[in-house]
Scaffold this active site. Sequence first.
Site, short mmCIF file in Angstrom:
data_model
loop_
_atom_site.label_atom_id
_atom_site.label_comp_id
_atom_site.label_asym_id
_atom_site.label_seq_id
_atom_site.Cartn_x
_atom_site.Cartn_y
_atom_site.Cartn_z
N GLY A 268 0.81 -1.21 0.00
CA GLY A 268 0.00 0.00 0.00
C GLY A 268 0.84 1.26 0.00
O GLY A 268 0.30 2.37 0.05
N ASP A 269 2.17 1.10 -0.05
CA ASP A 269 3.07 2.26 -0.06
C ASP A 269 4.29 1.88 -0.89
O ASP A 269 4.25 0.92 -1.67
CB ASP A 269 3.43 2.67 1.36
CG ASP A 269 3.64 4.18 1.51
OD1 ASP A 269 4.38 4.74 0.67
OD2 ASP A 269 3.09 4.79 2.43
N ASP A 270 5.39 2.63 -0.74
CA ASP A 270 6.58 2.37 -1.54
C ASP A 270 7.11 0.96 -1.31
O ASP A 270 7.18 0.49 -0.17
CB ASP A 270 7.67 3.38 -1.18
CG ASP A 270 7.23 4.83 -1.37
OD1 ASP A 270 6.52 5.10 -2.35
OD2 ASP A 270 7.58 5.66 -0.53
#
Length: 487
Positions: A268-270
Site C-alpha cells: 500500500g506504499d513504496d
Amino acid sequence: MGLLRRNPIETQVMKSVFIVVVVALILRGGDSRGVTKAKPKAPKKFESFEYSAMNCRAHSASLTEFGGVGDGKTSNTKAFQTAISKLSQYATDGGAQLFVPAGKWLTGSFSLTSHFTLYLHKDAVLLASQDLNEWPVLKALPSYGRGRDAAAGRYSSLIFGTNLTDVIVTGENGTIDGQGEFWWQQFHKKKLKYTRPYLIEIMFSSDIQISNLTLLNSPSWNVHPVYSSNIIVQGITIIAPISSPNTDGINPDSCTNTKIEDCYIVSGDDCVAVKSGWDEYGISFGMPTKQLVIRRLTCISPYSATIALGSEMSGGIQDVRAEDIVAINTESAVRIKTAVGRGAYVKDIYVRRMTLHTMKWAFWMTGNYGSHADGNYDKNAFPEITGINYRDVVAENVTMAARLEGIADHPFTGICMSNVTIGLAKKAKKQPWTCTDIQGITSGVTPAPCGLLPDQGTDKPGGCDFPTDDLPIDMVEIKKCTYTSNV
C-alpha cells in the site's frame, strides 16, 4: 513316587493346550492377567535441513523446548523471550539458532540477541498479537524526533533488535503475519497513542541477514534496518492490501553497505523507501544511507513508488545502485521526495534495466513534498539533488513520462537519462513531460523529453553512468548451514 508320574500322552496334551492358550493370548494382545504383546520402540525422528547464511551456529534449539504452543491461540511471547535469553549464553561459543516448527505461533514483540539465527519452518506462521500489552513502547527514533502516527513514542516491532552483531532472521519461506487490519482501523480512526509497530526492525547493529520469508499484512512498514551496516535482505515476499496505510516494503534508513535482492512486493506504499532522518532531527543526527544495491525487485503498488528516495532524507542519501527492476501497475518507478527544510543531499543514484508496465509516471521528482516533523525545521535547509542516472528503461501503458519538479533557485542537477523507451497509454496526458527547476541531459529517449533535458545524440556514447566496482556487501561470503534436532 509312582503316584506322581503322568501318562506320556496326558503330558503331551497338557503341553499342547498350554501353547495354544499362550499363542491365543499373544494374538489378542494380552488379557487382564497381564500377558501383553511386546511393542517395538518407535524409531527416532529428526528435523534436519540446510540453509544459506552469513554465519552458521554451533548450538540449536526448538521453540517447543521453551513452552511454545503452535495452536494460533496461545501466546508465545514469553516462550520466545525465554528461548532467546537462554540461547544468548552461546554468543561467545559459536552462537545459537532457534527453530520455529510448523504451526501458528501467536506472539507479541520480542528482541533478538547477537550471534543468533531465528529460523522459520516452511509451515510456520508467526501471528502478531492484537493485545497491546504485548507491545512495549519505545522512544521516538533520534533522527525523526517524533513518531510518525503520533507525536509520542512508538510500539516496538514484532521482531526487534538493537546494538547487535551478527543476527539472522531466515527460513524455508516461513510466514510472518502482522494481522494489520486491527492496526489500520486504529490508524484511520485516529485512536493511536503511539506509532504502529513494524514487522522487523533492527537498529544500531551490524552484519544482518533477513531472507527467505513471507511477510503479510504488516501494521506499518515491513522491514526497517536503521542506523546499521552490512545488511542483506534477500528472497523476501511482502504482501499487503494496496489500500493499507504506510505498509512500505523494505526501508533502509541511515544504513551503510546494504544489499536488497530477489524480492517480490505488493504494498500500500513504496516497495523500497530509502531514508535517513526527518528535517532538523535528521540533520542533527547526521547519519546517511549510502552504498545500497537493489537487484531483481518486482513491485506492485498502484499508489506509490517502486523505489523512493526520501522523503525523510535529512541525513543524506548517496551511492544507490538499482538494476533489473520490474514494476507492474505502480504509480512511479523511481521517485525522489524532498522539500525545503530537509537539507542534506540525494546524489550519485544509478538505475538501469527497468521494465515497467502500467504506470502513472515513469520518473518523478518533487521538491515540495512537505510533511514536516514539526514547525521548527530550518527554512534555509535546501536539499542538494544531483547525479541522478537512469538508463536502459522500457515502459508501456504509461500515463505521463515524467514529472520533474525541483526547488526554485536550488535546481536538481546532473540528471541523465539514456536508452529509455516509454510507451504512452491511450488516455495519456497530452504533455508527457513536466519539468521545472532541473538541469540535465538525455540520449535516445522517447517520447522526446522537455527542453531542460536536451538530447545529446551521439555525444554521450554508452549512455549514463553505472558503477563497475563491487560494493563491500557483494563480497560477503555466504555459508551453507545445517540444523538437526529430535522432533
